[in-house]
Design a protein around this motif. Structure first.
Motif, PDB file in Angstrom:
ATOM      1  N   ILE A  34       1.013   4.915 -55.903  1.00  0.00           N
ATOM      2  CA  ILE A  34       0.245   6.110 -55.977  1.00  0.00           C
ATOM      3  C   ILE A  34       0.451   6.905 -54.475  1.00  0.00           C
ATOM      4  O   ILE A  34       0.420   6.433 -53.287  1.00  0.00           O
ATOM      5  CB  ILE A  34      -1.250   5.754 -55.963  1.00  0.00           C
ATOM      6  CG1 ILE A  34      -1.284   5.133 -57.308  1.00  0.00           C
ATOM      7  CG2 ILE A  34      -2.114   6.809 -56.068  1.00  0.00           C
ATOM      8  CD1 ILE A  34      -2.762   4.337 -57.408  1.00  0.00           C
ATOM      9  N   PRO A  35       0.900   8.122 -54.756  1.00  0.00           N
ATOM     10  CA  PRO A  35       1.236   9.041 -53.304  1.00  0.00           C
ATOM     11  C   PRO A  35       0.047   9.171 -52.645  1.00  0.00           C
ATOM     12  O   PRO A  35      -1.103   9.349 -53.144  1.00  0.00           O
ATOM     13  CB  PRO A  35       1.558  10.358 -54.328  1.00  0.00           C
ATOM     14  CG  PRO A  35       1.867  10.156 -55.641  1.00  0.00           C
ATOM     15  CD  PRO A  35       1.005   8.983 -55.923  1.00  0.00           C
ATOM     16  N   LEU A  36       0.666   8.986 -51.148  1.00  0.00           N
ATOM     17  CA  LEU A  36      -0.543   9.451 -50.226  1.00  0.00           C
ATOM     18  C   LEU A  36       0.138  10.546 -49.406  1.00  0.00           C
ATOM     19  O   LEU A  36       1.441  10.882 -49.625  1.00  0.00           O
ATOM     20  CB  LEU A  36      -0.733   8.120 -49.225  1.00  0.00           C
ATOM     21  CG  LEU A  36      -1.317   7.027 -50.117  1.00  0.00           C
ATOM     22  CD1 LEU A  36      -1.504   5.893 -48.940  1.00  0.00           C
ATOM     23  CD2 LEU A  36      -2.831   7.392 -50.194  1.00  0.00           C
ATOM     24  N   LEU A  45       5.188   7.973 -48.684  1.00  0.00           N
ATOM     25  CA  LEU A  45       4.383   6.647 -48.238  1.00  0.00           C
ATOM     26  C   LEU A  45       3.435   6.372 -49.261  1.00  0.00           C
ATOM     27  O   LEU A  45       2.283   6.997 -49.127  1.00  0.00           O
ATOM     28  CB  LEU A  45       3.628   7.219 -47.106  1.00  0.00           C
ATOM     29  CG  LEU A  45       3.519   6.020 -45.882  1.00  0.00           C
ATOM     30  CD1 LEU A  45       4.679   5.350 -45.381  1.00  0.00           C
ATOM     31  CD2 LEU A  45       2.640   6.634 -44.907  1.00  0.00           C
ATOM     32  N   PRO A  46       3.733   5.621 -50.218  1.00  0.00           N
ATOM     33  CA  PRO A  46       2.759   5.449 -51.399  1.00  0.00           C
ATOM     34  C   PRO A  46       1.847   4.267 -50.959  1.00  0.00           C
ATOM     35  O   PRO A  46       1.905   3.443 -50.233  1.00  0.00           O
ATOM     36  CB  PRO A  46       3.393   4.963 -52.500  1.00  0.00           C
ATOM     37  CG  PRO A  46       4.553   4.208 -51.931  1.00  0.00           C
ATOM     38  CD  PRO A  46       5.045   5.083 -50.351  1.00  0.00           C
ATOM     39  N   LEU A  47       0.342   4.567 -51.824  1.00  0.00           N
ATOM     40  CA  LEU A  47      -0.277   3.049 -51.685  1.00  0.00           C
ATOM     41  C   LEU A  47      -0.014   2.441 -52.896  1.00  0.00           C
ATOM     42  O   LEU A  47       0.151   2.786 -54.227  1.00  0.00           O
ATOM     43  CB  LEU A  47      -1.715   3.734 -52.129  1.00  0.00           C
ATOM     44  CG  LEU A  47      -2.562   2.893 -52.458  1.00  0.00           C
ATOM     45  CD1 LEU A  47      -3.245   1.819 -51.414  1.00  0.00           C
ATOM     46  CD2 LEU A  47      -4.084   3.436 -53.135  1.00  0.00           C
ATOM     47  N   THR A  48       0.598   1.073 -52.658  1.00  0.00           N
ATOM     48  CA  THR A  48       1.435   0.304 -53.605  1.00  0.00           C
ATOM     49  C   THR A  48       0.093  -0.681 -53.993  1.00  0.00           C
ATOM     50  O   THR A  48      -0.514  -1.310 -53.176  1.00  0.00           O
ATOM     51  CB  THR A  48       2.448  -0.594 -53.035  1.00  0.00           C
ATOM     52  OG1 THR A  48       3.339   0.578 -52.507  1.00  0.00           O
ATOM     53  CG2 THR A  48       2.992  -1.302 -53.931  1.00  0.00           C
ATOM     54  N   THR A 129      -9.724  15.766 -44.222  1.00  0.00           N
ATOM     55  CA  THR A 129      -9.115  15.349 -43.380  1.00  0.00           C
ATOM     56  C   THR A 129      -7.955  14.338 -44.058  1.00  0.00           C
ATOM     57  O   THR A 129      -8.283  13.783 -45.016  1.00  0.00           O
ATOM     58  CB  THR A 129      -9.799  14.413 -42.277  1.00  0.00           C
ATOM     59  OG1 THR A 129     -10.449  13.475 -42.935  1.00  0.00           O
ATOM     60  CG2 THR A 129     -10.946  15.251 -41.641  1.00  0.00           C
ATOM     61  N   LEU A 130      -7.122  13.790 -43.247  1.00  0.00           N
ATOM     62  CA  LEU A 130      -5.907  12.824 -43.779  1.00  0.00           C
ATOM     63  C   LEU A 130      -6.794  11.454 -44.220  1.00  0.00           C
ATOM     64  O   LEU A 130      -6.461  11.007 -45.356  1.00  0.00           O
ATOM     65  CB  LEU A 130      -5.236  12.473 -42.667  1.00  0.00           C
ATOM     66  CG  LEU A 130      -3.999  11.391 -42.889  1.00  0.00           C
ATOM     67  CD1 LEU A 130      -3.229  11.463 -44.300  1.00  0.00           C
ATOM     68  CD2 LEU A 130      -3.175  11.083 -41.728  1.00  0.00           C
ATOM     69  N   ALA A 131      -7.893  11.009 -43.418  1.00  0.00           N
ATOM     70  CA  ALA A 131      -8.552   9.934 -43.735  1.00  0.00           C
ATOM     71  C   ALA A 131      -9.401   9.936 -44.821  1.00  0.00           C
ATOM     72  O   ALA A 131      -9.478   9.043 -45.805  1.00  0.00           O
ATOM     73  CB  ALA A 131      -9.363   9.468 -42.546  1.00  0.00           C
TER      74      ALA A 131
END
Ligand SMILES: [Zn+2]
Length: 359
Positions: A34-36, A45-48, A129-131
């Protein structure tokens, strides 16, 4: 304490599910990216996720690790979980998210590159924000699609945690999962604003937080207790067949309050009490001294308690947190002995993994 089992699920055939835009059929095992937010070099940098979708209907359990990027015991717990042969007989769906805070993991830090703590950034938003964006993605793509969750953590840098479950014990279903996990310490813990547990709790999803070991370190006992604990919860939920070998810690210590004992002065600190040991009110937990040992100051237990966490770094300033003590209402025995038995029973369970242990 024995805990009520949920009603047995009828073995109805499961239906296809969808994660990250991918349809997963009953009996399938898939990896979903899932793309981050990409890296600054623009590589993705995906969430795998690794998803196991059983042929029979059942709960959907997520197991997540490294929400704090430097807490890596859980990453190894998940690597071992996905090798278990028992998953062939899975009922329901198991969603493994080994590294949620990928940005922090790559930097070996708890935080995201924006300096924020992901576990204080829920529910997050797509435009925040990024977080906040990572929190939003994890919540929408994983947590809100699951019925139950286990989030794996460790102590901070230089701080060790005795393997423990933290959960909202006022929720009966969550409390039953907490006991099923089977570690010797179960803490009722207040929900923190912006935490995963807060938003999941508001949505009615029972979530356990497993805390064990220290940041940036592997600890074999903590890892094995984690693998075993997740399997125990899956058996409790009816996702795996029950096992006659599964031992429960029936007399886990339940604690509803805890606090940190802080350094009374700056100096060089020597701990003199073991993790898991009982500390009576007034007991000496350790000594702080100057380098030549001329001035020594004891660190004292304020109340009857059990040591569930401590610093591993002997150089301390006044006010630094040294020991995390759990307080209890009913008298408890020293769980150090119970802890030894627990470690021994984990030794016997080497069959959990055919791989050599990390030593
Ligand atoms: Zn953490």
């Amino acid at each position: 304490m024995s805990t009520p089992k949920p009603a047995a699920t009828t073995a109805r055939k499961s239906k296809p599910i969808e994660f990250g835009g991918q349809t997963i059929l009953p009996g399938q095992q898939v990896t979903v990216d899932i793309p981050l937010a990409s890296m600054v070099t623009q590589q993705s940098l995906p969430l795998t996720l690794r998803i196991y979708h059983g042929r029979s209907e059942g709960p959907c359990l997520f197991v997540s690790a490294a929400i704090h990027g430097d807490e890596i015991n859980g990453v190894e717990v998940i690597r071992r979980l996905q090798k278990l042969k028992a998953l062939k007989r899975l009922k329901g769906t198991l969603v493994l998210a080994p590294i949620v805070n990928v940005h922090g993991f790559l930097d070996k830090t708890r935080y995201l590159p924006d300096g924020r703590d992901l576990n204080r950034s829920f529910p997050g938003s797509q435009r925040g924000t990024l977080a906040g964006r990572v929190a939003y993605t994890f919540l929408e793509e994983v947590v809100n699609k699951c019925t139950h969750g286990i989030d794996l953590h460790t102590g901070a840098r230089h701080r060790d945690n005795l393997p423990q479950i933290r959960a909202d014990l006022d929720q009966p279903e969550t409390a039953a999962m907490a006991h099923a996990f089977g570690v010797p310490v179960v803490m009722h813990s207040a929900i923190r604003d912006g935490s995963l547990r807060q938003v999941a709790g508001e949505n009615g999803t029972p979530i356990l937080l497993y805390e064990a070991g220290e940041a940036l370190r592997f600890d074999e006992v903590c890892i094995r207790a984690g693998v075993k604990g997740v399997m125990n919860v899956m058996r409790h939920l009816g996702m795996l067949p029950s096992s006659s070998r599964a031992k429960h810690v029936d007399d886990a210590m339940i604690s509803r309050s805890s606090s940190w004992v802080r350094a009374p002065i700056s100096g060089i600190f020597r701990a003199t009490i073991a993790m898991g040991a009982k500390a009576e009110k007034g007991a000496v937990l350790g000594i702080i001294a100057d380098p030549l040992g001329d001035a020594e100051e004891p660190v004292i237990a304020p109340k009857d308690s059990i040591v569930i966490g401590r610093t591993n770094l002997p150089l301390v300033h006044e006010g630094e947190a040294l020991f995390h003590l759990a307080y209890y209402d009913d008298a408890v025995d020293d769980i150090a002995e119970q802890w030894e038995e627990f470690e021994y029973s984990l030794d016997e369970s080497m069959t959990l993994s055919e791989e050599p242990p990390i030593v």
